[in-house]
Design a protein around this motif. Structure first.
Motif, PDB file in Angstrom:
ATOM      1  N   ALA A 120     -63.728   1.965 -54.916  1.00 29.96           N
ATOM      2  CA  ALA A 120     -64.913   2.300 -54.115  1.00 29.96           C
ATOM      3  C   ALA A 120     -64.604   2.193 -52.633  1.00 29.96           C
ATOM      4  CB  ALA A 120     -66.065   1.368 -54.487  1.00 29.96           C
ATOM      5  N   PHE A 121     -63.739   1.265 -52.276  1.00 29.68           N
ATOM      6  CA  PHE A 121     -63.352   1.116 -50.872  1.00 29.68           C
ATOM      7  C   PHE A 121     -62.608   2.357 -50.404  1.00 29.68           C
ATOM      8  CE2 PHE A 121     -60.671  -0.178 -47.338  1.00 29.68           C
ATOM      9  CZ  PHE A 121     -61.534  -0.945 -46.569  1.00 29.68           C
ATOM     10  N   LYS A 122     -61.768   2.897 -51.277  1.00 35.41           N
ATOM     11  CA  LYS A 122     -61.037   4.113 -50.923  1.00 35.41           C
ATOM     12  C   LYS A 122     -62.010   5.250 -50.594  1.00 35.41           C
ATOM     13  CE  LYS A 122     -58.208   7.778 -52.914  1.00 35.41           C
ATOM     14  NZ  LYS A 122     -57.663   8.350 -54.166  1.00 35.41           N
ATOM     15  N   ALA A 123     -63.087   5.339 -51.383  1.00 29.71           N
ATOM     16  CA  ALA A 123     -64.042   6.433 -51.198  1.00 29.71           C
ATOM     17  C   ALA A 123     -64.968   6.220 -50.002  1.00 29.71           C
ATOM     18  CB  ALA A 123     -64.875   6.602 -52.466  1.00 29.71           C
ATOM     19  N   ASN A 124     -65.320   4.972 -49.731  1.00 25.72           N
ATOM     20  CA  ASN A 124     -66.374   4.700 -48.744  1.00 25.72           C
ATOM     21  C   ASN A 124     -65.948   3.850 -47.554  1.00 25.72           C
ATOM     22  OD1 ASN A 124     -68.365   5.966 -50.489  1.00 25.72           O
ATOM     23  ND2 ASN A 124     -68.144   4.150 -51.782  1.00 25.72           N
ATOM     24  N   GLY A 125     -64.723   3.349 -47.568  1.00 22.87           N
ATOM     25  CA  GLY A 125     -64.286   2.458 -46.502  1.00 22.87           C
ATOM     26  C   GLY A 125     -63.889   3.186 -45.231  1.00 22.87           C
ATOM     27  N   PRO A 126     -63.474   2.443 -44.209  1.00 26.05           N
ATOM     28  CA  PRO A 126     -63.046   3.040 -42.941  1.00 26.05           C
ATOM     29  C   PRO A 126     -61.939   4.067 -43.155  1.00 26.05           C
ATOM     30  CG  PRO A 126     -63.232   0.658 -42.740  1.00 26.05           C
ATOM     31  CD  PRO A 126     -63.384   0.967 -44.191  1.00 26.05           C
ATOM     32  N   LYS A 127     -62.057   5.196 -42.497  1.00 26.29           N
ATOM     33  CA  LYS A 127     -61.080   6.277 -42.669  1.00 26.29           C
ATOM     34  C   LYS A 127     -59.956   6.119 -41.651  1.00 26.29           C
ATOM     35  CE  LYS A 127     -63.737   7.823 -45.875  1.00 26.29           C
ATOM     36  NZ  LYS A 127     -63.400   7.472 -47.282  1.00 26.29           N
ATOM     37  N   LYS A 128     -59.082   5.158 -41.932  1.00 22.73           N
ATOM     38  CA  LYS A 128     -57.935   4.902 -41.061  1.00 22.73           C
ATOM     39  C   LYS A 128     -56.663   5.258 -41.816  1.00 22.73           C
ATOM     40  CE  LYS A 128     -58.632   0.529 -40.175  1.00 22.73           C
ATOM     41  NZ  LYS A 128     -58.493  -0.806 -39.552  1.00 22.73           N
ATOM     42  N   ARG A 129     -55.677   5.683 -41.069  1.00 22.16           N
ATOM     43  CA  ARG A 129     -54.400   6.055 -41.681  1.00 22.16           C
ATOM     44  C   ARG A 129     -53.724   4.817 -42.273  1.00 22.16           C
ATOM     45  NH1 ARG A 129     -49.021   6.575 -39.940  1.00 22.16           N
ATOM     46  NH2 ARG A 129     -47.875   8.297 -40.902  1.00 22.16           N
ATOM     47  N   ASN A 130     -53.177   4.972 -43.464  1.00 25.26           N
ATOM     48  CA  ASN A 130     -52.457   3.894 -44.137  1.00 25.26           C
ATOM     49  C   ASN A 130     -53.310   2.628 -44.249  1.00 25.26           C
ATOM     50  OD1 ASN A 130     -50.130   5.426 -44.498  1.00 25.26           O
ATOM     51  ND2 ASN A 130     -49.223   4.765 -42.563  1.00 25.26           N
ATOM     52  N   TYR A 131     -54.518   2.793 -44.763  1.00 26.79           N
ATOM     53  CA  TYR A 131     -55.440   1.666 -44.906  1.00 26.79           C
ATOM     54  C   TYR A 131     -56.066   1.701 -46.291  1.00 26.79           C
ATOM     55  CZ  TYR A 131     -58.908  -1.804 -43.376  1.00 26.79           C
ATOM     56  OH  TYR A 131     -59.671  -2.943 -43.219  1.00 26.79           O
ATOM     57  N   TRP A 132     -55.902   0.616 -47.029  1.00 24.65           N
ATOM     58  CA  TRP A 132     -56.391   0.521 -48.395  1.00 24.65           C
ATOM     59  C   TRP A 132     -57.218  -0.750 -48.567  1.00 24.65           C
ATOM     60  CZ3 TRP A 132     -51.475   1.979 -47.002  1.00 24.65           C
ATOM     61  CH2 TRP A 132     -51.001   3.226 -47.450  1.00 24.65           C
ATOM     62  N   ALA A 133     -57.773  -0.897 -49.742  1.00 26.25           N
ATOM     63  CA  ALA A 133     -58.556  -2.099 -50.031  1.00 26.25           C
ATOM     64  C   ALA A 133     -57.649  -3.312 -50.206  1.00 26.25           C
ATOM     65  CB  ALA A 133     -59.399  -1.892 -51.291  1.00 26.25           C
ATOM     66  N   ALA A 134     -56.583  -3.164 -50.984  1.00 25.31           N
ATOM     67  CA  ALA A 134     -55.828  -4.335 -51.443  1.00 25.31           C
ATOM     68  C   ALA A 134     -54.327  -4.135 -51.327  1.00 25.31           C
ATOM     69  CB  ALA A 134     -56.196  -4.608 -52.905  1.00 25.31           C
ATOM     70  N   PRO A 135     -53.588  -5.231 -51.389  1.00 26.67           N
ATOM     71  CA  PRO A 135     -52.128  -5.125 -51.455  1.00 26.67           C
ATOM     72  C   PRO A 135     -51.696  -4.725 -52.861  1.00 26.67           C
ATOM     73  CG  PRO A 135     -52.769  -7.404 -51.684  1.00 26.67           C
ATOM     74  CD  PRO A 135     -54.037  -6.630 -51.410  1.00 26.67           C
ATOM     75  N   TYR A 136     -50.435  -4.362 -52.995  1.00 32.43           N
ATOM     76  CA  TYR A 136     -49.841  -4.132 -54.317  1.00 32.43           C
ATOM     77  C   TYR A 136     -49.314  -5.491 -54.774  1.00 32.43           C
ATOM     78  CZ  TYR A 136     -46.924  -1.949 -57.959  1.00 32.43           C
ATOM     79  OH  TYR A 136     -46.356  -1.570 -59.152  1.00 32.43           O
TER      80      TYR A 136
END
Length: 426
Positions: free
Chosen positions: A176-192
Motif C-alpha cells: 500500500a505504501f508503494k501505491a500511496n506513499g511519497p513519489k520519490k526516486r528509489n524509495y520503498w516502504a521497507a528494507p529487503y
C-alpha cells in the motif's frame, strides 16, 4: 592465542585478586578501549572516558571507535598479534565466538571487587555468561524494533498499530505504501530484510524454532524457503528496496536504507533510535517487529552490547574498575543516556530518566511496553554465529535478490553452509 595462554591469564588474575594485587605506578596504568557504533556513540563514550581520566589521573585510557566490519577485521588482527585492547566491545552474537577463541578474560574473579554489578536487575548480570563463566559486562538492555518515519507513513495514509501486526498485514502495508506513499526516486516502504539474522531469529522463534540451537543452526530448508519467499514476494512487487540498494547496508546506522532515504521503515535494535534520529530529518517512531497472531512475539530482552577485558591485558583490575564506573556512575550515565540501551543499573536508570529527551524516552517506553510480551533470553549464540550472519546469510540473500540463485537453491545453500560454518568452529 590458545587455551594455555587463557588459563595462565585467568590463573594470574585470580591470584592477583586474592592477594590484593600490586599497585602499578601511575605512569604504568595506560589502557586502550575500543568499540564500534555511530558518531553519537563516539561522542558520548569519549566524554565518559575523559570524565574517568579526570577523576583518576593515575590512569590514562585511550579510546578508539572502529566503523562497521573493520572492527572485526582489526579485532582478528589484534588477536593474532596478542594485542587485544584492555577493554573492548562485544555483543550477544559475537561473545561466544571471541571468548571461545581466548580473546576475553573471565571476569568472575573481579566481581564484588573491581567490578560491582549489585544494582543490576535479576539475571541482567548473567546475560554475558558462557558455560558458567562471565566474559562480559552488559552495558544496556534493548530488544528488536521496527523504526519508521511517521510523516512518510501518514502521507501514504498508513500507520503502525501499537500492538504487533502480522507478517501478512506488513506485506499489505508495504504494498500500500508503494501505491500511496511519497513519489520519490528509489524509495520503498521497507528494507529487503532477508539478510538480517536478527529478524530471521524473530521469525523462527515465532514458529517455535531458533536461529541457533545446540551449537548449530536451528532451522531447516523449508523454513529457509518460507523466509526467502516472503521477502522475494515483497521485492518482486516493488514493496521493499531493490537488491542494489540493500547491498549498501553494512548493518550500521549510516548505511541502513532508512538513513540513506531509501525506505520509510527499518529493522534495528531499540536503543539505535537515538543514533538513527540524529541522521534522519523525519520524526522516527518505534514499533514491534511483525509476528503471528496467537504465537509468541519472538521478542526478548538482550544485552545491547558489553565490555569485555582482553585476555592478555596487564591491567585487569584497572580495566574492571573502569567498566564498573562506566555502568554504575550516575554522571557517566547522564552522558551515555540510552544510546546503547536502557541502563541495567537501577540507580543509574532512575537518575537519568528525568533528563532524557523525547527520542530517548521513546526507547525506554518501548522496552517498558514489551514487558509481558518478551520471551526468555535464548542461550548464547554459538561460536561462528557472527560468521554465519556475515558470510553465509547475507551473501545468500543477496544472490537470491539479484536472481543469481533460486529460492530453493538459496535455502539449501543457507542450511548446508550454515551447518558447515558452525561445525567448523565448534
Amino acid at each position: 592465542m590458545n587455551r594455555r595462554t587463557l588459563l595462565a591469564a585467568g590463573a594470574g588474575l585470580a591470584a592477583g585478586v586474592a592477594l590484593g594485587g600490586m599497585p602499578a605506578r601511575a605512569q604504568d596504568v595506560r589502557m586502550r578501549c575500543t568499540w564500534w557504533g555511530s558518531a553519537e556513540r563516539l561522542r558520548r563514550t569519549n566524554e565518559v572516558i575523559a570524565l574517568y581520566n579526570k577523576q583518576h589521573p593515575e590512569v590514562a585510557i585511550t579510546g578508539e571507535q572502529i566503523a562497521g566490519s573493520d572492527y572485526w577485521v582489526k579485532l582478528a588482527t589484534a588477536m593474532a598479534g596478542r594485542s587485544v585492547s584492555d577493554v573492548f566491545q562485544l555483543e550477544p552474537s559475537t561473545l561466544s565466538d571471541y571468548s571461545g577463541r581466548g580473546a576475553c578474560l573471565p571476569l568472575d574473579p573481579l566481581l564484588n571487587g573491581a567490578i560491582d554489578l549489585s544494582k543490576y536487575g535479576a539475571g541482567d548480570a548473567d546475560l554475558c555468561r558462557i558455560d558458567g563463566k562471565l566474559f562480559g559486562v552488559t552495558l544496556a538492555l534493548n530488544s528488536f524494533a521496527m523504526l519508521y518515519d511517521s510523516a512518510a507513513l501518514k502521507e501514504a495514509g498508513l500507520e503502525v498499530p501499537k500492538e504487533q501486526m502480522s507478517w501478512e498485514a506488513f506485506a499489505e502495508f508495504a504494498k500500500a505504501f508503494k501505491a500511496n506513499g511519497p513519489k520519490k526516486r528509489n524509495y520503498w516502504a521497507a528494507p529487503y530484510a532477508a539478510r538480517y539474522g536478527y529478524v530471521l531469529d524473530i521469525w523462527l522463534r515465532q514458529r517455535g524454532k531458533r536461529l541457533f540451537d545446540g551449537g548449530s543452526i536451528g532451522f531447516d530448508v523449508e523454513d529457509a524457503k518460507a523466509w526467502f519467499g516472503y521477502w522475494e514476494d515483497l521485492r518482486q512487487n516493488g514493496a521493499c528496496v531493490s537488491a542494489d540498494i540493500q547491498t549498501r547496508d553494512d548493518e550500521t546506522i549510516e548505511t541502513n536504507a532508512l538513513t540513506l532515504g531509501n525506505a520509510a521503515v527499518g529493522f534495528a535494535y531499540s536503543n539505535q533510535l537515538v543514533g538513527y534520529q540524529k541522521l534522519n530529518k523525519g520524526t522516527l517512531e518505534l514499533g514491534m517487529v511483525p509476528g503471528i497472531p496467537g504465537a509468541p512475539s519472538g521478542h526478548y530482552y538482550r544485552s545491547a552490547s558489553c565490555w569485555s577485558i582482553g585476555a592478555t591485558t596487564a591491567n585487569a583490575e584497572a580495566a574492571g574498575r573502569f567498566i564498573s564506573f562506566f555502568v554504575n556512575d550516575v554522571e557517566a550515565g547522564k552522558i551515555l543516556g540510552v544510546e546503547r540501551g536502557v541502563p541495567p543499573s537501577s540507580v543509574v536508570r532512575e537518575a537519568i530518566l528525568p533528563l532524557l529527551d523525547e527520542t530517548e524516552k521513546k526507547t525506554v517506553a518501548y522496552v517498558e511496553f514489551l514487558k509481558g510480551k518478551v520471551e526468555a533470553n535464548p542461550p548464547p549464540a554459538p561460536i561462528g554465529a557472527n560468521e554465519f550472519s556475515r558470510n553465509v546469510l547475507r551473501p545468500t540473500a543477496d544472490a537470491i535478490a539479484f536472481e543469481q540463485l533460486s529460492i530453493a537453491d538459496g535455502a539449501q545453500q543457507l542450511v548446508e553452509n550454515g551447518r558447515a560454518v558452525l561445525r567448523g568452529r565448534t
